[in-house]
Scaffold this motif. Structure first.
Motif, short mmCIF file in Angstrom:
data_model
loop_
_atom_site.label_atom_id
_atom_site.label_comp_id
_atom_site.label_asym_id
_atom_site.label_seq_id
_atom_site.Cartn_x
_atom_site.Cartn_y
_atom_site.Cartn_z
N GLN A 1 -19.69 56.40 2.79
CA GLN A 1 -18.59 57.37 2.77
C GLN A 1 -19.07 58.77 3.14
N LEU A 2 -20.23 59.15 2.63
CA LEU A 2 -20.76 60.47 2.92
C LEU A 2 -21.16 60.61 4.39
N ALA A 3 -21.60 59.51 4.98
CA ALA A 3 -22.03 59.56 6.38
C ALA A 3 -20.89 59.92 7.32
N VAL A 4 -19.67 59.60 6.97
CA VAL A 4 -18.53 59.88 7.85
C VAL A 4 -17.65 61.01 7.31
N ASP A 5 -18.07 61.66 6.22
CA ASP A 5 -17.27 62.72 5.61
C ASP A 5 -17.38 63.99 6.45
N PRO A 6 -16.29 64.45 7.06
CA PRO A 6 -16.35 65.65 7.90
C PRO A 6 -16.69 66.92 7.12
N ASP A 7 -16.45 66.92 5.82
CA ASP A 7 -16.76 68.10 5.01
C ASP A 7 -18.26 68.29 4.81
N LEU A 8 -19.05 67.27 5.07
CA LEU A 8 -20.50 67.36 4.85
C LEU A 8 -21.27 67.58 6.15
N ARG A 9 -20.60 67.80 7.22
CA ARG A 9 -21.27 68.07 8.51
C ARG A 9 -21.69 69.53 8.56
N ARG A 10 -22.80 69.76 9.22
CA ARG A 10 -23.27 71.13 9.40
C ARG A 10 -22.27 71.94 10.20
N GLY A 11 -22.12 73.15 9.78
CA GLY A 11 -21.24 74.04 10.52
C GLY A 11 -19.78 73.90 10.17
N ALA A 12 -19.44 72.97 9.27
CA ALA A 12 -18.04 72.79 8.89
C ALA A 12 -17.59 74.02 8.10
N SER A 13 -16.44 74.53 8.43
CA SER A 13 -15.85 75.66 7.72
C SER A 13 -14.95 75.08 6.63
N LEU A 14 -15.31 75.33 5.38
CA LEU A 14 -14.59 74.71 4.27
C LEU A 14 -13.96 75.74 3.35
N SER A 15 -12.83 75.37 2.83
CA SER A 15 -12.24 76.17 1.77
C SER A 15 -13.06 75.96 0.50
N GLU A 16 -12.84 76.80 -0.47
CA GLU A 16 -13.58 76.66 -1.73
C GLU A 16 -13.31 75.30 -2.37
N GLU A 17 -12.05 74.84 -2.34
CA GLU A 17 -11.68 73.56 -2.92
C GLU A 17 -12.36 72.39 -2.21
N ARG A 18 -12.36 72.41 -0.89
CA ARG A 18 -13.00 71.32 -0.13
C ARG A 18 -14.52 71.33 -0.35
N ARG B 1 -16.01 72.36 -3.10
CA ARG B 1 -16.22 71.84 -4.44
C ARG B 1 -16.15 70.31 -4.45
N ARG B 2 -15.16 69.74 -3.74
CA ARG B 2 -15.03 68.28 -3.66
C ARG B 2 -16.23 67.65 -2.94
N ALA B 3 -16.69 68.31 -1.88
CA ALA B 3 -17.86 67.79 -1.15
C ALA B 3 -19.09 67.78 -2.04
N ILE B 4 -19.27 68.84 -2.82
CA ILE B 4 -20.41 68.91 -3.74
C ILE B 4 -20.29 67.83 -4.81
N GLU B 5 -19.09 67.60 -5.33
CA GLU B 5 -18.88 66.56 -6.33
C GLU B 5 -19.21 65.17 -5.78
N ARG B 6 -18.81 64.90 -4.55
CA ARG B 6 -19.12 63.59 -3.93
C ARG B 6 -20.62 63.42 -3.76
N ARG B 7 -21.29 64.48 -3.33
CA ARG B 7 -22.73 64.43 -3.16
C ARG B 7 -23.43 64.19 -4.50
N GLU B 8 -22.97 64.88 -5.55
CA GLU B 8 -23.55 64.70 -6.88
C GLU B 8 -23.28 63.30 -7.42
N GLU B 9 -22.11 62.74 -7.13
CA GLU B 9 -21.81 61.36 -7.55
C GLU B 9 -22.78 60.39 -6.88
#
Length: 139
Positions: free
Chosen positions: A76-93, A95-103
């Motif tokens: 799931q992380l491999a295809v998650d667009p929020d975890l790609r370099r250079g992605a511009s994320l809102s604070e909420e997105r 936070r969710r990306a960090i939570e997925r990585r920590e999980e």
């Protein structure tokens, strides 16, 4: 019924009258100051008594479940667009990306911790299964 099962369990836990010869004894590895298991073992790699066979299976399936979860999260992380370099994320997105990585990290920790508990209790020679020297765990 529960009383009968409890009575049977108590019977299995009693030490035998005559010592079990080492070549057929339960091979569970004692933890800390625990005494070696005095019961007869069955099976191979490891040869363990009925009670320790259940412990062996419980630990084995727990780390296999954690491994499957880690693999699923990795995919799931491999295809998650929020975890790609250079992605511009809102604070909420973010936070969710960090939570997925920590999980994912927790799942890896659970797998490796489970494998280690299993190895310490049941891997007598370090030469079989997933613990062979030089073998790596990959996801």
């Amino acid at each position: 019924m529960a009383v009968q099962n409890e009575a049977r369990r108590g019977q299995r836990r009693r030490a035998p009258d005559a010592p079990v010869p080492p070549e057929i004894a339960c091979q569970v590895i004692p933890i800390g100051d625990e005494a070696p298991c005095p019961r007869r073992g069955t099976g191979e790699n490891p040869r363990v008594c009925e009670d320790h066979r259940l412990d062996h299976q419980r630990l084995y399936f727990a780390y296999k479940h954690a491994s499957a979860k880690a693999k699923q999260l990795c995919a799931q992380l491999a295809v998650d667009p929020d975890l790609r370099r250079g992605a511009s994320l809102s604070e909420e997105r973010l936070r969710r990306a960090i939570e997925r990585r920590e999980e994912y990290e927790r799942a890896i920790d659970a797998e490796l911790g489970g494998r280690e508990m299993h190895r310490q209790r049941f891997n007598l020679d370090g030469e079989h299964g997933c613990m062979k020297p030089g073998r790596r765990w990959t996801h």
